[in-house]
Write an enzyme that holds these catalytic residues in place. Structure first.
Site, PDB file in Angstrom:
ATOM      1  N   GLU A   1      40.373  17.896  60.602  1.00  0.00           N
ATOM      2  CA  GLU A   1      39.748  18.767  59.592  1.00  0.00           C
ATOM      3  C   GLU A   1      38.585  19.546  60.218  1.00  0.00           C
ATOM      4  O   GLU A   1      37.586  18.949  60.655  1.00  0.00           O
ATOM      5  CB  GLU A   1      39.282  17.935  58.396  1.00  0.00           C
TER       6      GLU A   1
ATOM      7  N   LYS B   1      36.340  10.265  49.492  1.00  0.00           N
ATOM      8  CA  LYS B   1      37.132  10.880  50.568  1.00  0.00           C
ATOM      9  C   LYS B   1      36.184  11.578  51.553  1.00  0.00           C
ATOM     10  O   LYS B   1      36.376  11.529  52.770  1.00  0.00           O
ATOM     11  CB  LYS B   1      38.140  11.871  49.968  1.00  0.00           C
TER      12      LYS B   1
ATOM     13  N   ASP C   1      40.960   0.417  63.329  1.00  0.00           N
ATOM     14  CA  ASP C   1      42.011   0.536  62.316  1.00  0.00           C
ATOM     15  C   ASP C   1      41.409   1.143  61.039  1.00  0.00           C
ATOM     16  O   ASP C   1      40.845   0.432  60.201  1.00  0.00           O
ATOM     17  CB  ASP C   1      42.580  -0.869  62.064  1.00  0.00           C
TER      18      ASP C   1
ATOM     19  N   HIS D   1      33.791  25.782  54.835  1.00  0.00           N
ATOM     20  CA  HIS D   1      35.151  25.346  55.131  1.00  0.00           C
ATOM     21  C   HIS D   1      35.981  26.469  55.722  1.00  0.00           C
ATOM     22  O   HIS D   1      36.652  26.309  56.725  1.00  0.00           O
ATOM     23  CB  HIS D   1      35.828  24.894  53.825  1.00  0.00           C
TER      24      HIS D   1
HETATM   25  C1  MEV Z   1      36.775  17.645  51.842  1.00  0.00           C
HETATM   26  O1  MEV Z   1      37.416  17.137  52.989  1.00  0.00           O
HETATM   27  C2  MEV Z   1      35.770  16.650  51.318  1.00  0.00           C
HETATM   28  C3  MEV Z   1      35.078  17.031  50.017  1.00  0.00           C
HETATM   29  O2  MEV Z   1      36.049  17.335  49.025  1.00  0.00           O
HETATM   30  C4  MEV Z   1      34.231  15.870  49.612  1.00  0.00           C
HETATM   31  C5  MEV Z   1      33.573  16.020  48.267  1.00  0.00           C
HETATM   32  O3  MEV Z   1      34.103  16.706  47.386  1.00  0.00           O
HETATM   33  O4  MEV Z   1      32.508  15.380  48.091  1.00  0.00           O
HETATM   34  C6  MEV Z   1      34.252  18.278  50.200  1.00  0.00           C
END
Ligand code: MEV
Length: 416
Positions: free
Chosen positions: A64, A257, A273, A370
């Site tokens: 990413e 995430k 792992d 992003h």
């Molecule tokens: C993207 O990889 C991760 C995010 O979606 C985390 C979040 O929303 O806090 C930007």
């Protein structure tokens, strides 16, 4: 303050690359089976992580685009505000022997001290080495769980695996417990026949490690949160965003995430792992019966505090860490940490990526950063030439990047 410098001339630092292709290929191929090829991902670094007063460089492997930039940005920001603080609050791993036995639970509980002694004696050839390093079996507990299955029991075992993740050690001990338990029942000639045997269902470690945990936090006066908004507005919006993730499952999953963007990248780089780490931490996030954010934020007086408690089981010896040349390099970059130190670094990487993501969300929005980072992927998707790439990058320097805009520019102005 200990300084870690990334000097490529450091003897041994880049020795990972000195392996002939063939040697390297053997190591990679032996990790799995039916290999077609190698699957490449970028091996990156994020510098300036001030953790408990020492500066570290984090090696990261991720597909990413924005993750490394997010970590590096968070590291630089917090290095000027006291850095990250982390403490390991336990390192006990768990495993379970699952079995059924037809006798009475009272009887089994009565005999358990004797059984426990036999299990520990008979497993000792397997535990001797680990004990000499200060680890071993910490406890054995008998659990009767008839609500799950008739006649169902567990022997729940606690382990210390020192600097190893310890999966093989734990599983070998548990399988030996199973053999010893069957022999124990078989030797009870004076017991009713149905009590002279048990059925061993499974012997396996648990990736739920609530007793192997790290606490990590950053804090500073609210007025030091300088940036895109006023410091107070940023603090308040940040705390509100985390509050939502503590109460709304749809937001909590995405929020967490973002934490794993950092943890997984460091786990992958060091050959750990990441599936085990994720499974355990997601279960921990749901320990109240509701899935929540792993991190928390508050304003206390005029102080901002952003923290996280997370179960982590990491290893620095055994497994892939000592075999994969780039995992070895990652460990060197980190200064060859102990398992406890690596757990702290993982927690820091998680909190750092969470900080950058939530901060972007409540300020500029996530897409700006992003898409800037994703621009190279878009250009490669269009098979743009170096010249076109240069033209597009210059054009989008101060503009918002989108797939459609890049396509339009390539077609109309950059001679695609
Ligand atoms: C993207 O990889 C991760 C995010 O979606 C985390 C979040 O929303 O806090 C930007």
């Amino acid at each position: 303050m200990r300084q870690m410098r990334l000097d490529p001339s450091t003897p041994g630092l880049l020795s990972a690359f000195e392996l002939g292709d063939e040697g390297l290929q053997h190591i990679i191929a032996d990790l799995s089976e039916n290999q077609l090829s190698n699957f490449h991902l970028p091996f990156c670094v994020a510098p300036n992580f001030l953790v408990n007063g020492n500066i570290s460089v984090f090696p990261l492997v991720t597909e990413e685009s924005s993750v490394v930039a997010a970590l590096a940005k968070a590291a630089g920001f917090w290095a000027q505000r006291g850095g990250f603080h982390a403490e390991v609050t336990g390192m006990e791993k768990k495993g379970q022997l699952h079995f059924t036995w037809k006798g009475s639970p009272e009887k089994l509980h009565r005999f358990f001290p004797e059984i426990q002694k036999i299990l520990l004696e008979e497993v000792s050839p397997l535990t001797r080495n680990m004990e000499s390093r200060g680890g071993g079996i910490l406890k054995l507990e008998l659990k009767h769980l008839p609500d799950i299955l008739d006649h169902y029991y567990q022997i729940d075992a606690g382990f210390s695996t020192c600097n190893a993740m310890g999966a093989n050690f734990i599983n070998s001990c548990l399988e030996q417990f199973g053999k010893s338990l069957r022999l124990f029942f078989a030797s009870r000639m004076d017991w009713p026949p149905e009590e002279q045997d048990c059925s061993i269902l499974m012997a396996i470690l648990s990736n739920y490690t609530p007793d192997s945990k790290v606490r990590v936090w950053v804090d500073c006066p609210v007025e030091d949160l300088t940036g895109d908004l006023s410091a107070h507005e940023l603090a308040e919006k940040f705390v509100m965003a985390v509050h939502i993730a503590r109460h709304d499952v749809s937001r909590a999953v995405t929020h967490n995430k973002g934490i794993f963007n950092g943890i997984d990248a460091l786990a992958l780089a060091t050959g750990n792992d990441f599936r085990a780490i994720e499974a355990g931490a997601h279960a921990f996030a749901a320990r109240s019966g509701k899935y929540r954010s792993l991190s928390d934020a508050k304003i206390s007086g005029d102080h901002f505090v952003f923290s996280m408690e997370i179960p982590l089981a990491a290893g620095v010896v055994g497994g892939v860490t000592g075999i994969h040349p780039l995992a070895k390099l990652a460990m060197q970059i980190l200064g060859n940490p102990t398992a406890a130190e690596l757990m702290q670094y993982m927690a820091v990487a998680g909190l750092a990526s969470n900080w950058s993501a939530v901060r972007a969300l409540v300020t500029t929005g996530i897409q700006k950063g992003h898409m800037k980072m994703h621009l190279s992927n878009i250009l490669n998707g269009f098979q743009a030439t170096d010249e076109q790439k240069q033209a597009v990058r210059a054009y989008f320097q101060d503009r918002e990047v989108s797939y459609a805009e890049v396509e339009h520019y390539l077609k109309n102005y950059a001679g695609h």
